[in-house]
Design an enzyme around this catalytic site. Structure first.
Site, PDB file in Angstrom:
ATOM      1  N   GLU A  19       0.822  -1.211   0.000  1.00 55.57           N
ATOM      2  CA  GLU A  19       0.000   0.000   0.000  1.00 55.57           C
ATOM      3  C   GLU A  19       0.861   1.268   0.000  1.00 55.57           C
ATOM      4  O   GLU A  19       0.563   2.236  -0.713  1.00 55.57           O
ATOM      5  CB  GLU A  19      -0.946   0.007   1.197  1.00 55.57           C
ATOM      6  CG  GLU A  19      -1.900  -1.181   1.274  1.00 55.57           C
ATOM      7  CD  GLU A  19      -2.681  -1.415  -0.013  1.00 55.57           C
ATOM      8  OE1 GLU A  19      -2.858  -0.481  -0.811  1.00 55.57           O
ATOM      9  OE2 GLU A  19      -3.100  -2.557  -0.234  1.00 55.57           O
ATOM     10  N   HIS A  58      -4.990  -6.285 -11.077  1.00 48.81           N
ATOM     11  CA  HIS A  58      -4.338  -7.231 -10.171  1.00 48.81           C
ATOM     12  C   HIS A  58      -3.878  -8.481 -10.920  1.00 48.81           C
ATOM     13  O   HIS A  58      -2.960  -9.178 -10.472  1.00 48.81           O
ATOM     14  CB  HIS A  58      -5.282  -7.624  -9.037  1.00 48.81           C
ATOM     15  CG  HIS A  58      -5.603  -6.498  -8.108  1.00 48.81           C
ATOM     16  ND1 HIS A  58      -6.639  -5.622  -8.345  1.00 48.81           N
ATOM     17  CD2 HIS A  58      -5.022  -6.099  -6.962  1.00 48.81           C
ATOM     18  CE1 HIS A  58      -6.688  -4.734  -7.372  1.00 48.81           C
ATOM     19  NE2 HIS A  58      -5.717  -4.987  -6.528  1.00 48.81           N
TER      20      HIS A  58
END
Length: 673
Positions: A366, A453
């Protein structure tokens, strides 16, 4: 036209770098290293010291930014920008020899230009090279809108609702921009839609609408999350905290005052800073709310230390200022995400609020989204979105290995302990991405149309191959067996070198719309700067990309005989097929894995049909037509089972453009038997 990039660069000596103020900064940073003899021959396997990133303090970075702002008008003139174009300084990094890489955004007639970003490499105040997100000319844009802003807003809200968004409303009124990311510059509106995504994640959907026709040109999601998962703890670890009187807080003063807050199942605001009467946090169980706070705080510290100690980057923006963390988001929220708007990481508590998503690799993943946002700014859609996700996976692996935590050892598995499927498997695999059932092992035309992803797979696979090489091996007790798309082996150069090459390419070569071909170009440029273009490292980058079907091999990978045609052939727009020929004098039949390396420049590459024609006229389709594939260029190596063909004779590459508006050329192609 669609965006392309180019880079030219010559390495300046450390002695020459002493002539500028920027170079003086570099010498002060790396005493001894940068003053090495510039005429000395490079040492095989070692990076050129001058090409390594300098460790800029926040004050030194601020001074470079000040200089860039003071000279941006002159820089724009030197670059030949038009009278209506202006540069906006976004970021700056520097090499140890004083070469400074300044990243700019552009405005046109006062409007932001999306996809117009560029990086200027300069030494001693002289421009050495420019990397552009788009090479289109920024001229003649009519800035008078024919479509009302309200229509653009309605379109954006509808797009968000179609994707399952809740509490949907425009977070920011439509703003006029020049859209330059996917074709010729066009006046457009950019609308940001708020509310919540279908799974409860905050929504920041950017929708770009043509201001003349009302057509939706593009959309991307700015909230960048890690996918679903549980948690992994790092055991008993030291934490950076602060004390005031008899109270302690999760405030890491040594790392930019990184703070960790408890949202206590809320979904907005900052929450409450973790505090307590002692300096012991959590008990290793999810029932103790401090445990997730301790894990997130620890992951943030490891990520900060990695970027600062390994790459010389002080914080996500490089300015010494920390982001912050929020844990216990929502109720049984199975996700984690990064937001630019709050400059923060947020973590849910997982299924039944029992497994917070606060593992080392999730935290590093992140925070790296933040680094990417503040450097290359890879748009979170299409191939650039896959590269954005892969960058977070790649650097998360680097952080995890660097942490050397005995409880959570470094590996090439993403979210390996969170068990989202309930069967003990990782979220993603870097050695063979397809093992997760959705990610792709290699690049193919159209990969930009799938979830980012999963389109991250080829870049993750590239990083593994470059680090460890192909085939079966065991690292830190984990068994891997990495294949290649062309069936040929790849020899790794080590994880530290691979991560350095990727990070330096991210911060000095990649732009907002970099695709897989551009990533190959950028990483090769960096490998050449660091180790030389004849080095084993440079060849390994070529071979690792070829191993995921991006570009050709170095020529030393498989021991085969190569034949190449480098004569440029123009491809007419929506016209007849063109051919390029190679005469082969090899005896016997062609192999079952004949390698066909193709380098074609063409905007909107989906227009193209590419075939290999054998000497007897047999046609092998390499790339079909695809009306939805809007990315640039065909730079790939295809494997063809041509074992029934006699090798000797004239082989042809046949290319046809089957749709209007875009043209290009065959730059070269190669057969390897």
């Amino acid at each position: 036209m669609r965006p392309t990039s180019h880079t030219t660069r010559r390495r300046a000596s450390a002695v020459g770098a002493l002539l500028s103020a920027a170079a003086l900064l570099a010498v002060g940073l790396q005493a001894g290293t940068a003053s090495a003899d510039p005429t000395a021959a490079p040492v095989a396997g070692q990076a050129d010291p001058g090409a390594l990133p300098a460790k800029l303090s926040p004050a030194q970075r601020a001074e470079l930014l000040r200089e860039a702002n003071a000279t941006k008008a002159e820089t724009a003139k030197d670059l030949g920008l038009g009278a209506k174009e202006k540069l906006v300084v976004r970021d700056v990094v520097q090499d140890r020899d004083g070469t400074t890489h300044t990243r700019y955004e552009r405005t046109y007639d006062g409007l932001p230009v999306l996809g117009g970003d560029l990086v200027v490499a300069a030494t001693s105040g002289e421009t050495e090279g420019v990397t552009k997100a788009s090479n289109a000319k920024l001229t003649g844009v009519d800035t008078t809108a024919e479509v009302a802003a309200s229509a653009a807003e309605e379109q954006a809200v509808d797009a968000a609702q179609a994707e399952g968004s809740k509490k949907t409303a425009a977070e920011r009124a439509p703003r006029k921009v020049v859209w330059m990311a996917k074709g010729s510059p066009t006046l457009a509106y950019e609308t940001v839609v708020g509310g919540l995504q279908h799974d409860g994640t905050p929504n920041e959907l950017h929708v770009v609408t043509d201001a003349a026709s009302g057509e939706k040109l593009y959309e991307w999601q700015a909230v960048q999350n890690e996918g679903t998962g549980n948690t992994q703890y790092g055991g008993q670890v030291p934490l950076g905290t602060s004390q005031s009187g008899s109270s302690f807080t999760l405030n890491d003063a040594a790392r930019g005052s990184h703070k960790t807050y408890n949202l206590n199942r809320g979904t907005s605001g900052t929450g409450t800073l973790f505090s307590g009467p002692d300096d012991v946090w959590g008990d290793g169980t999810p029932q103790n709310l401090e445990t997730a706070g301790a894990d997130a705080h620890y992951g943030a510290a490891l990520t900060w230390d990695y970027y600062k100690n390994v790459h010389g980057r002080s914080g996500i923006r490089g300015d010494g200022v920390a982001a912050y963390s929020r844990v216990h988001y929502g109720n049984a929220y199975v996700n984690a995400f990064w937001q630019d708007s709050c400059f923060c990481m947020t973590y849910g508590d997982g299924t039944a609020n029992a497994k917070p998503l606060t593992s080392i690799d999730v935290a590093a993943h992140e925070m790296t989204h933040g680094v990417t946002s503040n450097t290359a700014g890879l748009v979170y859609s299409g191939e650039s979105g896959g590269l954005n996700e892969a960058t977070s996976d790649i650097m998360a692996a680097a952080v995890e290995f660097n942490a050397n935590n005995a409880t959570d050892k470094g590996d090439y598995l993403v979210g390996e302990k969170i068990d989202i499927r309930g069967n003990g498997t990782p979220l993603r695999y870097m050695d063979k991405p397809s093992k997760d059932g959705s990610s792709k092992d290699a690049w193919y035309s159209g990969i930009g149309s799938i979830d980012v992803h999963y389109s991250s797979g080829p870049a993750n696979h590239f990083f593994y191959l470059l680090s460890e090489g192909s085939g079966a091996k065991t690292v830190n007790g984990v068994s891997y067996d990495s294949p290649t798309s062309d069936g040929l082996p790849v020899t790794g150069i080590g994880r530290e070198k691979a991560a350095l090459i990727w990070y330096k390419a991210l911060t000095t070569k990649f732009g907002s719309n970099t695709n897989y071909a551009g990533a190959r170009t950028g990483t090769l440029a960096v490998a050449g700067e660091l180790y030389g273009t004849s080095s084993a490292e440079y060849k390994a980058v070529q071979d690792a990309w070829a191993g995921v079907n991006v570009g050709a091999r170095s020529g030393g990978g498989g021991g085969g005989t190569s034949y190449e045609n480098t004569t440029v052939v123009a491809i007419p727009d929506n016209g007849a097929a063109v051919t390029s020929s190679i005469a082969v004098d090899k005896t016997g039949n062609a192999p079952a894995a004949l390698q066909v390396a193709v380098n074609i420049t063409h905007t909107w590459r989906g227009d193209l049909v590419v075939d290999l024609v054998a000497p007897d006229g047999t046609v092998y389709n390499l790339k079909p037509f695809s009306s939805s594939d809007s990315a640039d260029n065909v730079i790939a190596t295809y494997s063809v089972n041509a074992s029934s063909e006699v090798a000797a004779g004239t082989w042809k590459l046949r290319v046809q453009d089957k749709a209007a508006q875009d043209t290009g050329r065959v730059n070269s192609w190669k057969l390897t038997f």
